[in-house]
Design a protein around this motif. Structure first.
Motif, short mmCIF file in Angstrom:
data_model
loop_
_atom_site.label_atom_id
_atom_site.label_comp_id
_atom_site.label_asym_id
_atom_site.label_seq_id
_atom_site.Cartn_x
_atom_site.Cartn_y
_atom_site.Cartn_z
N TYR A 297 0.82 -1.27 -0.19
CA TYR A 297 -0.03 0.19 0.01
C TYR A 297 0.97 1.21 -0.05
O TYR A 297 0.53 2.03 -0.47
N ASP A 298 1.95 1.27 0.78
CA ASP A 298 2.79 2.33 0.82
C ASP A 298 3.74 2.77 -0.67
O ASP A 298 3.61 3.85 -0.96
N GLY B 1 -5.50 -0.80 3.72
CA GLY B 1 -5.85 0.54 2.99
C GLY B 1 -7.12 0.31 2.00
O GLY B 1 -7.86 -0.85 1.95
N PRO C 85 -4.73 5.48 -4.21
CA PRO C 85 -4.82 5.56 -2.82
C PRO C 85 -5.89 6.37 -2.27
O PRO C 85 -6.05 7.47 -2.92
N ARG D 86 -6.93 6.01 1.40
CA ARG D 86 -6.61 6.17 2.98
C ARG D 86 -6.28 4.82 3.35
O ARG D 86 -6.59 3.95 3.15
N LYS D 87 -5.30 4.82 4.63
CA LYS D 87 -4.79 3.62 5.17
C LYS D 87 -5.85 3.55 6.00
O LYS D 87 -6.70 4.51 6.57
#
Length: 139
Positions: free
Chosen positions: A19-20, A64, A90, A92-93
């Motif tokens: 995800y990062d 996420g 993305p 949000r986490k």
């Protein structure tokens, strides 16, 4: 007529693409899927649909939320041109990751596609499952 948003769960091994990594990229291409059901799920996706980002193999947790930004694409990593891909951004986490252990232990999620078809890398999520998982994550 307004299209009803669909929800998905997409798995990636975080040491390959996390995800990062998606956040750093800003928009990523979700490619390399070579399972017919998963590819059909990707073909059904529409821009604006939301997907959980699930870290498989390492972590085993939903970490996420991402949005489908482009759909109906042909996978650039497929020389035959038969496999689908989508672009994702993305959103949000999650406040708290939701683990596979939590999902398996919760009777409310007993019918979730990711458990019934555990090898599937792209699965459908019902609106009720989506809301429930969001609540488990802390909102």
């Amino acid at each position: 007529m307004t299209k009803i948003k669909s929800y998905w769960l997409m798995k990636s091994e975080p040491d390959a693409y996390s995800y990062d990594d998606l956040v750093k990229e800003g928009e990523g291409t979700w490619d390399g899927v070579r399972n017919h059901r998963a590819a059909n799920n990707m073909r059904a996706m529409q821009p604006g649909d939301l997907a959980f980002f699930y870290h498989s193999n390492i972590g085993l947790e939903i970490v996420g939320i991402m949005e489908i930004s482009q759909s109906g694409l042909t996978d650039p990593s497929d020389e035959t041109g038969r496999w689908a891909c989508v672009k994702v951004k993305p959103v949000r986490k999650l406040k708290r990751p939701v683990t596979l252990k939590q999902i398996k232990a919760d009777p409310a999620l007993a019918d979730i596609e990711m458990l019934r078809l555990s090898r599937l890398s792209v699965s459908a999520i019902t609106p009720e499952e989506w809301d429930y998982i969001i609540a488990l994550s802390g909102g």
